[in-house]
Design a protein around this motif. Sequence first.
Motif, PDB file in Angstrom:
ATOM      1  N   LEU A   7       0.852  -1.190   0.000  1.00 33.66           N
ATOM      2  CA  LEU A   7       0.000   0.000   0.000  1.00 33.66           C
ATOM      3  C   LEU A   7       0.888   1.239   0.000  1.00 33.66           C
ATOM      4  CD1 LEU A   7      -2.540  -1.064   2.765  1.00 33.66           C
ATOM      5  CD2 LEU A   7      -2.908  -1.078   0.306  1.00 33.66           C
ATOM      6  N   PRO A   8       1.035   1.880  -1.115  1.00 26.30           N
ATOM      7  CA  PRO A   8       1.887   3.083  -1.156  1.00 26.30           C
ATOM      8  C   PRO A   8       1.160   4.293  -0.571  1.00 26.30           C
ATOM      9  CG  PRO A   8       1.013   2.630  -3.331  1.00 26.30           C
ATOM     10  CD  PRO A   8       0.538   1.524  -2.432  1.00 26.30           C
ATOM     11  N   LEU A   9       1.176   4.389   0.733  1.00 26.82           N
ATOM     12  CA  LEU A   9       0.551   5.511   1.436  1.00 26.82           C
ATOM     13  C   LEU A   9       1.643   6.473   1.872  1.00 26.82           C
ATOM     14  CD1 LEU A   9      -1.835   3.423   3.705  1.00 26.82           C
ATOM     15  CD2 LEU A   9      -2.434   4.603   1.591  1.00 26.82           C
ATOM     16  N   ASP A  10       1.399   7.742   1.741  1.00 24.56           N
ATOM     17  CA  ASP A  10       2.380   8.756   2.134  1.00 24.56           C
ATOM     18  C   ASP A  10       1.883   9.533   3.341  1.00 24.56           C
ATOM     19  OD1 ASP A  10       4.241   8.282   0.043  1.00 24.56           O
ATOM     20  OD2 ASP A  10       2.963   9.393  -1.339  1.00 24.56           O
ATOM     21  N   PHE A  11       2.775   9.719   4.305  1.00 20.43           N
ATOM     22  CA  PHE A  11       2.494  10.489   5.504  1.00 20.43           C
ATOM     23  C   PHE A  11       3.624  11.482   5.708  1.00 20.43           C
ATOM     24  CE2 PHE A  11       0.588   6.313   6.003  1.00 20.43           C
ATOM     25  CZ  PHE A  11      -0.714   6.630   6.377  1.00 20.43           C
ATOM     26  N   GLU A  12       3.322  12.610   6.297  1.00 19.74           N
ATOM     27  CA  GLU A  12       4.344  13.629   6.552  1.00 19.74           C
ATOM     28  C   GLU A  12       5.342  13.183   7.619  1.00 19.74           C
ATOM     29  OE1 GLU A  12       4.964  16.600   4.980  1.00 19.74           O
ATOM     30  OE2 GLU A  12       3.478  15.877   3.537  1.00 19.74           O
ATOM     31  N   THR A  13       4.852  12.431   8.608  1.00 23.48           N
ATOM     32  CA  THR A  13       5.711  11.995   9.705  1.00 23.48           C
ATOM     33  C   THR A  13       5.426  10.529  10.038  1.00 23.48           C
ATOM     34  OG1 THR A  13       4.135  12.575  11.457  1.00 23.48           O
ATOM     35  CG2 THR A  13       5.661  14.316  10.726  1.00 23.48           C
ATOM     36  N   ALA A  14       6.371   9.924  10.746  1.00 23.92           N
ATOM     37  CA  ALA A  14       6.173   8.552  11.221  1.00 23.92           C
ATOM     38  C   ALA A  14       5.035   8.497  12.227  1.00 23.92           C
ATOM     39  CB  ALA A  14       7.466   8.015  11.835  1.00 23.92           C
ATOM     40  N   THR A  15       4.835   9.568  12.975  1.00 24.16           N
ATOM     41  CA  THR A  15       3.741   9.624  13.949  1.00 24.16           C
ATOM     42  C   THR A  15       2.396   9.541  13.249  1.00 24.16           C
ATOM     43  OG1 THR A  15       5.081  10.923  15.466  1.00 24.16           O
ATOM     44  CG2 THR A  15       2.708  10.986  15.808  1.00 24.16           C
ATOM     45  N   GLU A  16       2.241  10.252  12.134  1.00 21.52           N
ATOM     46  CA  GLU A  16       0.992  10.183  11.375  1.00 21.52           C
ATOM     47  C   GLU A  16       0.764   8.780  10.835  1.00 21.52           C
ATOM     48  OE1 GLU A  16       0.922  13.130   8.313  1.00 21.52           O
ATOM     49  OE2 GLU A  16       1.051  14.783   9.731  1.00 21.52           O
ATOM     50  N   ALA A  17       1.812   8.137  10.362  1.00 23.83           N
ATOM     51  CA  ALA A  17       1.692   6.765   9.860  1.00 23.83           C
ATOM     52  C   ALA A  17       1.270   5.828  10.982  1.00 23.83           C
ATOM     53  CB  ALA A  17       3.018   6.304   9.253  1.00 23.83           C
ATOM     54  N   LEU A  18       1.857   5.998  12.150  1.00 26.32           N
ATOM     55  CA  LEU A  18       1.510   5.159  13.300  1.00 26.32           C
ATOM     56  C   LEU A  18       0.063   5.391  13.727  1.00 26.32           C
ATOM     57  CD1 LEU A  18       2.423   3.071  15.361  1.00 26.32           C
ATOM     58  CD2 LEU A  18       3.269   4.961  16.771  1.00 26.32           C
ATOM     59  N   ASP A  19      -0.393   6.630  13.705  1.00 25.95           N
ATOM     60  CA  ASP A  19      -1.790   6.928  14.048  1.00 25.95           C
ATOM     61  C   ASP A  19      -2.740   6.213  13.089  1.00 25.95           C
ATOM     62  OD1 ASP A  19      -0.973   8.545  16.140  1.00 25.95           O
ATOM     63  OD2 ASP A  19      -1.282  10.422  15.038  1.00 25.95           O
ATOM     64  N   TRP A  20      -2.447   6.280  11.786  1.00 21.19           N
ATOM     65  CA  TRP A  20      -3.279   5.596  10.779  1.00 21.19           C
ATOM     66  C   TRP A  20      -3.266   4.087  11.017  1.00 21.19           C
ATOM     67  CZ3 TRP A  20      -2.369   1.763   7.297  1.00 21.19           C
ATOM     68  CH2 TRP A  20      -3.388   1.510   6.366  1.00 21.19           C
ATOM     69  N   PHE A  21      -2.082   3.539  11.250  1.00 24.52           N
ATOM     70  CA  PHE A  21      -1.920   2.109  11.491  1.00 24.52           C
ATOM     71  C   PHE A  21      -2.720   1.672  12.713  1.00 24.52           C
ATOM     72  CE2 PHE A  21       0.206  -1.447  13.536  1.00 24.52           C
ATOM     73  CZ  PHE A  21       0.331  -2.340  12.494  1.00 24.52           C
ATOM     74  N   ASP A  22      -2.607   2.414  13.812  1.00 27.99           N
ATOM     75  CA  ASP A  22      -3.325   2.073  15.046  1.00 27.99           C
ATOM     76  C   ASP A  22      -4.840   2.109  14.832  1.00 27.99           C
ATOM     77  OD1 ASP A  22      -1.009   1.607  16.480  1.00 27.99           O
ATOM     78  OD2 ASP A  22      -0.996   3.582  17.435  1.00 27.99           O
ATOM     79  N   GLU A  23      -5.317   3.105  14.103  1.00 31.25           N
ATOM     80  CA  GLU A  23      -6.754   3.197  13.835  1.00 31.25           C
ATOM     81  C   GLU A  23      -7.233   2.009  12.997  1.00 31.25           C
ATOM     82  OE1 GLU A  23     -10.542   4.335  14.137  1.00 31.25           O
ATOM     83  OE2 GLU A  23      -8.879   5.279  15.197  1.00 31.25           O
ATOM     84  N   ALA A  24      -6.457   1.636  11.991  1.00 34.90           N
ATOM     85  CA  ALA A  24      -6.814   0.482  11.157  1.00 34.90           C
ATOM     86  C   ALA A  24      -6.793  -0.802  11.981  1.00 34.90           C
ATOM     87  CB  ALA A  24      -5.861   0.377   9.967  1.00 34.90           C
ATOM     88  N   GLN A  25      -5.859  -0.901  12.911  1.00 36.75           N
ATOM     89  CA  GLN A  25      -5.794  -2.080  13.777  1.00 36.75           C
ATOM     90  C   GLN A  25      -7.005  -2.130  14.718  1.00 36.75           C
ATOM     91  OE1 GLN A  25      -2.102  -2.423  16.003  1.00 36.75           O
ATOM     92  NE2 GLN A  25      -1.729  -4.384  15.002  1.00 36.75           N
ATOM     93  N   ARG A  26      -7.371  -0.991  15.294  1.00 34.77           N
ATOM     94  CA  ARG A  26      -8.548  -0.942  16.169  1.00 34.77           C
ATOM     95  C   ARG A  26      -9.820  -1.314  15.414  1.00 34.77           C
ATOM     96  NH1 ARG A  26      -5.693   3.250  18.500  1.00 34.77           N
ATOM     97  NH2 ARG A  26      -6.567   4.853  17.158  1.00 34.77           N
ATOM     98  N   ALA A  27      -9.884  -0.956  14.145  1.00 34.58           N
ATOM     99  CA  ALA A  27     -11.062  -1.265  13.326  1.00 34.58           C
ATOM    100  C   ALA A  27     -11.076  -2.716  12.858  1.00 34.58           C
ATOM    101  CB  ALA A  27     -11.107  -0.331  12.117  1.00 34.58           C
ATOM    102  N   GLY A  28     -10.023  -3.466  13.183  1.00 33.78           N
ATOM    103  CA  GLY A  28      -9.950  -4.870  12.804  1.00 33.78           C
ATOM    104  C   GLY A  28      -9.484  -5.099  11.377  1.00 33.78           C
TER     105      GLY A  28
END
Length: 78
Positions: A7-28
């Motif tokens: 998935l070629p997703l672009d984020f400005e920071t590693a923190t933003e990427a981690l936030d997206w990842f955590d949300e996707a994980q919480r959503a299952g």
Amino acid sequence: MSYRLHLPLDFETATEALDWFDEAQRAGLISADVDLFHPDALDTAAHGFTARDLIVRRTRDRIAKLAVRAGRGVRGGR
């Protein structure tokens, strides 16, 4: 045989990427036994990853200090 999803997703920071990842994980949408990691030297050599790439791997297969949530690359907007 296994398949890989890139998935070629672009984020400005590693923190933003981690936030997206955590949300996707919480959503299952992402398994609970994986985490977001910085590539190690083997990943870089075998796949051409750079310091700006982040990868999803099983937690048990990786060194904990390479996890994005361990702080490397998260502070200072990197």
